[in-house]
Design an enzyme around this catalytic site. Structure first.
Site, PDB file in Angstrom:
ATOM      1  N   HIS A 326       0.883  41.389 -64.518  1.00 25.62           N
ATOM      2  CA  HIS A 326       1.589  40.415 -63.688  1.00 25.62           C
ATOM      3  C   HIS A 326       0.977  40.238 -62.314  1.00 25.62           C
ATOM      4  CE1 HIS A 326       4.739  40.848 -66.764  1.00 25.62           C
ATOM      5  NE2 HIS A 326       5.189  39.695 -66.326  1.00 25.62           N
ATOM      6  N   GLY A 327       0.284  41.241 -61.810  1.00 26.65           N
ATOM      7  CA  GLY A 327      -0.312  41.043 -60.495  1.00 26.65           C
ATOM      8  C   GLY A 327      -0.957  42.290 -59.940  1.00 26.65           C
TER       9      GLY A 327
END
Length: 483
Positions: A326-327
């Site tokens: 996700h990041g």
């Protein structure tokens, strides 16, 4: 190009008309039009990154065809690793280069060694995490001989760049989507109507629920040190509905748009906030990603087979990698690890597959026990979302610490509290509609199908009115564009 923009409102009907009226007699022409429309759709954001999609397409197409004729196991592995290296290499550079550099410098500084290295001003290409995994599924399935490689470059290009799900999913498997580009597609009125209905519901989720909740989630999270524990709880709940309405809304629009063109995409969200435990939640949240990790990472690692240590190891790996997908921030890693902690007791006690059917199936209301489990599960989910939304680990810890203080029992106070009541009412109506339609593919899939036509159309008109009434004054990008 955003789904909730005027640009897309003009783009979609033009492509739809060209697709069915001009190119409907030729499958090759239909597929070529999809490729052209998809590249225009993506290039509308930044045309320079079209080269990444094209390069990934060419590499995986060539590797797939080489795997078709290569029988040597060692050479086949080299081909597979080449695909993995190229795809994950691009993803790693654009998404994680600065993260690893900064943490590398910090680690050496901790031991008293200073390293002079500067980070790069890298633009993260929209959707790279999604189409990278989509093309990887093709190479892996061809390598495992689960899928016959294609000789049709146009069909394969359309599969990689298919504009409805290009930038935020669902992450389609080649085994599901690619064969649909081989078959002649004819216009199906009922499928198109259903697609429009799902698009309408997706726009409602995004523009009415997510965008209104975002105003107050952002206000509270960005100024969390100024607010009481009760206000911070409300902010976390607002964010929970923001991210659900935003991401599942995108998926609904993508799936509905695909149906307009005769394609069937996988369901990506299955009413996850009605889950009775964390295992059920992860069977219902971002299904295309969780099943991708299950099939291509978790099961190859051994899955839930073996001893307790292997189960614990594999569970943490799958959730931490999912968080990191996700990041490039430790908050996402902790978010993943926290979900692993919530999930493990169910796995180790063999209770992770207790709730496979919809809650209160065939009933109007859940039992008291079901409601209690849903509430507890939602509480765990909201707690984890705090780490997901926080700027850093310290921010998340201070946020939760204030929630656990005596101020939790105070009345929430923040700017715009009166207007926020409208958002709460909208969320309540949304939850009721979701509950009513929880056994369908999306909330209003069957809702009102047996109603008198004027009443049914009045219901759809009320959704359109709500979108026009409560939509933000400026276009708001989807959250998952940053992933």
């Amino acid at each position: 190009m955003l789904f909730n923009s005027i640009d897309f409102a003009i783009f979609l009907p033009i492509v739809f008309i060209l697709y069915w009226l001009v190119s409907s007699k030729s499958l090759k022409l239909q597929n070529f039009l999809i490729v052209a429309a998809s590249y225009l759709f993506y290039g509308w954001w930044d045309w320079r990154f079209l080269s990444l999609i094209l390069f990934s397409t060419v590499v995986d197409y060539a590797i797939g065809n080489r795997l078709k004729i290569e029988g040597n196991p060692t050479k086949r592995k080299v081909l597979l690793y080449t695909s993995i290296f190229v795809n994950l290499g691009f993803l790693g550079f654009f998404k994680y280069y600065n993260f690893f550099l900064d943490n590398f410098i910090s680690a050496f500084s901790f031991f008293g060694t200073e390293i002079n290295a500067s980070s790069l001003n890298i633009i993260l290409p929209v959707g790279i995490s999604f189409y990278t995994f989509q093309t990887l599924s093709y190479s892996i399935d061809v390598y495992k001989r689960k899928l016959e490689p294609t000789d049709d470059f146009i069909a394969f290009s359309a599969f990689v760049s298919f504009f409805p799900q290009l930038v935020a999913g669902p992450i389609e498997r080649a085994t599901n989507l690619l064969p649909q580009f081989y078959k002649k597609r004819t216009f199906d009125y009922s499928k198109a109507v259903d697609g429009m209905r799902q698009i309408l519901w997706g726009l409602f989720k995004k523009m009415v629920i997510a965008d209104n909740c975002a105003q107050y989630a952002n206000l509270i999270f960005n100024n969390s040190s100024d607010y009481s524990g009760s206000t911070l709880v409300l902010g976390a709940v607002f964010f929970s509905f923001q991210i659900y309405g935003d991401f599942s809304g995108y998926s609904d629009i993508a799936i509905g748009t695909s149906r307009l063109f005769g394609f069937n995409l996988m369901q990506n969200f299955n009413f996850p906030y009605f889950s009775r435990d964390i295992a059920e939640f992860w069977r219902r949240w971002h299904i295309s990603l969780s099943t991708w990790f299950r099939d291509y990472l978790y099961i190859p690692l051994g899955g839930s087979r073996g001893g307790t240590w292997m189960k614990v190891r594999n569970t943490f790996i799958i959730f931490i990698v999912s968080g990191f997908w996700h990041g490039a921030n430790w908050t996402f890693i902790v978010w993943g690890a926290l979900n692993a902690v919530f999930f493990l007791p169910l796995l180790l006690t063999k209770n992770n597959r207790n709730n496979l059917k919809p809650v209160a199936q065939g009933k109007a209301l859940p039992s008291i026990k079901e409601f209690a489990y849903m509430l507890l599960t939602f509480g765990l989910i909201v707690t984890a979302w705090i780490f997901f939304r926080a700027e850093n680990i310290g921010h998340a810890i201070s946020y939760i610490s204030e929630i656990l203080s005596p101020s939790l029992f105070s009345i929430p106070q923040f700017d715009g509290r009166g207007r926020a009541f409208v958002a709460i009412v909208l969320v309540a109506i949304f939850v009721m509609l979701e509950w009513k339609g929880r056994e369908g593919q999306y909330a209003i899939a069957h809702l009102g199908q047996n109603w008198y036509r004027p009443i049914r159309w009045s219901f759809y008109a009320s959704i359109i009115f709500a979108i026009g009434m409560f939509m933000p004054s400026v276009e708001s990008p989807f959250i998952y564009f940053q992933f």
